[in-house]
Design an enzyme around this catalytic site. Structure first.
Site: not given
Ligand code: NAD
Length: 444
Positions: A230, A284
């Site tokens: 990743k 990312c």
């Molecule tokens: N968004 C993308 O396009 C994408 C793509 C690939 C990978 N990722 C990875 O996926 C992961 C999540 O990204 P995202 O974009 O969904 O984040 P986001 O910020 O959109 O959502 C994360 C959610 O997690 C919640 N949260 C935080 N801490 C928490 C906890 N301890 N318990 C429960 N809920 C909690 C927050 O309130 C939020 O709603 C990250 O590591 C990111 O790098 C994201």
């Protein structure tokens, strides 16, 4: 619409819906219901899993339980509503005991560019508190190499009863998400995946789970390799974009049209230069390469340098804009697009925001007009800003401007006609008009 290949129980769960749903015996809890966790939850529910979502943010939980999205993502609203209506998906602020847990919480970097894994550990500890032996925990958050193994070791600190002969009774696996915002609904089920457990059993279990509800190939590896895959993917993109961004700055200096240059160079059968832009944003590509740099600071020279090149690109755009604005008294400057990439409303780490903030504080700019049709309101960064106008309509934003900077190539900007650009200074950081129109207007 897909019929599940190997249902353990072929009974129809929701005869009133149009989904050909099979009930899967395993229950799922997705922790973190953002851009990744929510579509994952809704699509798992659609594919016949009983899913509960856990998120710390009460507003997020409440809106999901009402079947409402809390961010923009094409096609997801209907799936979410149907998932909640079917009874297959509900949300709460804490996880419940289930068979398979998925962690999808943020993994940002700190100010000194070190991985910040606090959310992952907090989510894991909430899971550990309720997990039964034989549970499977899948980490989907982008994470430094070794994180999945470290979580397994941490289990013993919270639940020593779940350690036997020094080994966790729970399976741990890493499965990175590769979707692109704007196409998440399609890509989450069709993209190939890499899955790696801390044991062969964990790998096999996680792979079987993803094969049950996705159509792409699922490649099995170990947790450390899957974590590095990743980080490597995003670093590869970052290095490629840095090359294009550096070319764009060189071309501005030597008077060559970078879009023409790249178009022609890419006719070489083994050359594929990416597109330059105003900088690299999002959570990312702008973040993950630092995880590699933090792990191997003396070795990751190219990866670090690419990050620095991309981080420096907004300053170049600001400089170019201020030179253009200085030629006009009380210049009205329109910034088209504030999101970190095209066709999304996500403002996280957006270089467009940094550029707009810098222009707002520059004396060469008389008035700043901000326009992003996908973003609902003026971003909080500009809440008290004087001399800044929020204009939802791109055509009106252009009408009012002397200088137009295209920062994000949203499809919705296609409503702007060529004629409307006449007589204005155009700074097109995405090659939006250059790629669409011939002959091009005044472009950089
Ligand atoms: N968004 C993308 O396009 C994408 C793509 C690939 C990978 N990722 C990875 O996926 C992961 C999540 O990204 P995202 O974009 O969904 O984040 P986001 O910020 O959109 O959502 C994360 C959610 O997690 C919640 N949260 C935080 N801490 C928490 C906890 N301890 N318990 C429960 N809920 C909690 C927050 O309130 C939020 O709603 C990250 O590591 C990111 O790098 C994201």
């Amino acid at each position: 619409m897909k019929i599940m290949p190997k249902p353990a129980c072929p009974e129809t769960l929701c005869p009133e819906t149009i989904w050909p749903i099979t009930i899967w015996p395993e229950t799922i809890c997705v922790v973190g219901l953002g851009y990744i966790g929510l579509p994952t939850s809704a699509l798992l529910a659609r594919n016949g899993y009983r899913v509960m979502g856990a998120d710390l943010t009460r507003d997020v939980v409440d809106s999901i339980n009402l079947g409402r999205l809390h961010f923009e993502e094409p096609g997801l609203d209907v799936i979410l509503r149907d998932a909640v209506d079917s009874g297959n998906l509900d949300a709460a602020t804490t996880p419940r005991p289930v068979d398979i847990f998925i962690i999808a919480v943020p993994t940002p970097i700190s100010k000194d560019r070190q991985p910040d894994l606090r959310a992952v550990y907090k989510a894991a500890e909430a899971i550990f508190a309720i997990a039964a032996p034989d549970a499977l925990i899948i980490l989907e958050s982008t994470s430094p190499v070794g994180t999945t193994e470290q979580l397994a070791q941490h289990l013993g600190n919270i639940r020593p009863d779940l350690i036997q002969d020094g080994q966790p009774l729970i399976d741990f696996a890493y499965a990175p998400e590769r979707v692109i915002p704007g196409k998440i609904v399609m890509e989450i089920t069709t993209n190939d995946r890499v899955v790696g457990g801390i044991t062969p059993q964990a790998t096999a279990r996680a792979a079987k789970f993803y094969r049950s509800w996705t159509n792409g190939n699922v490649y099995e590896s170990d947790a450390r390799t899957a974590e590095m895959v990743k980080l490597t993917e995003n670093s590869s993109r970052d290095v490629g974009i840095a090359f294009a961004n550096e070319l764009s700055i060189i071309c501005d200096k030597i008077g060559v049209d970078v879009w023409e240059l790249i178009r022609l160079a890419n006719h070489h059968p083994r050359v594929n230069i990416l597109n330059p832009g105003p900088g690299v944003g999002g959570h990312c590509i702008a973040v993950d390469p630092w995880f590699i740099v933090a792990a191997a600071p003396d070795e990751a020279n190219l990866i670090r340098q690419a990050r620095l090149v991309n981080d420096a690109k907004p300053a170049h755009v600001i400089r170019e804009t201020l030179i253009a604005a200085a030629a006009i008294q009380h210049a009205r400057v329109a910034c088209l697009g504030l999101a970190f990439k095209a066709n999304v409303d996500d403002l996280r780490e957006s270089p467009a925001i940094d550029i707009a903030l810098a222009l707002h504080s520059a004396q060469q700019v008389g008035q700043l007009i901000l326009c992003d049709p996908l973003v609902r309101h003026m971003p909080a960064d500009f809440a008290d800003a004087v001399g800044v106008i929020w204009e939802a309509d791109p055509v009106r934003a252009v009408e009012q401007a002397d200088v137009v900077i295209l920062l994000v190539d949203h499809d919705r900007f296609r409503v702007i006609q060529q004629d409307a650009l006449q007589g204005k200074i155009i700074i097109d950081t995405r090659g939006f008009w250059r790629k669409q129109c011939a002959p091009a207007p005044i472009l950089r």
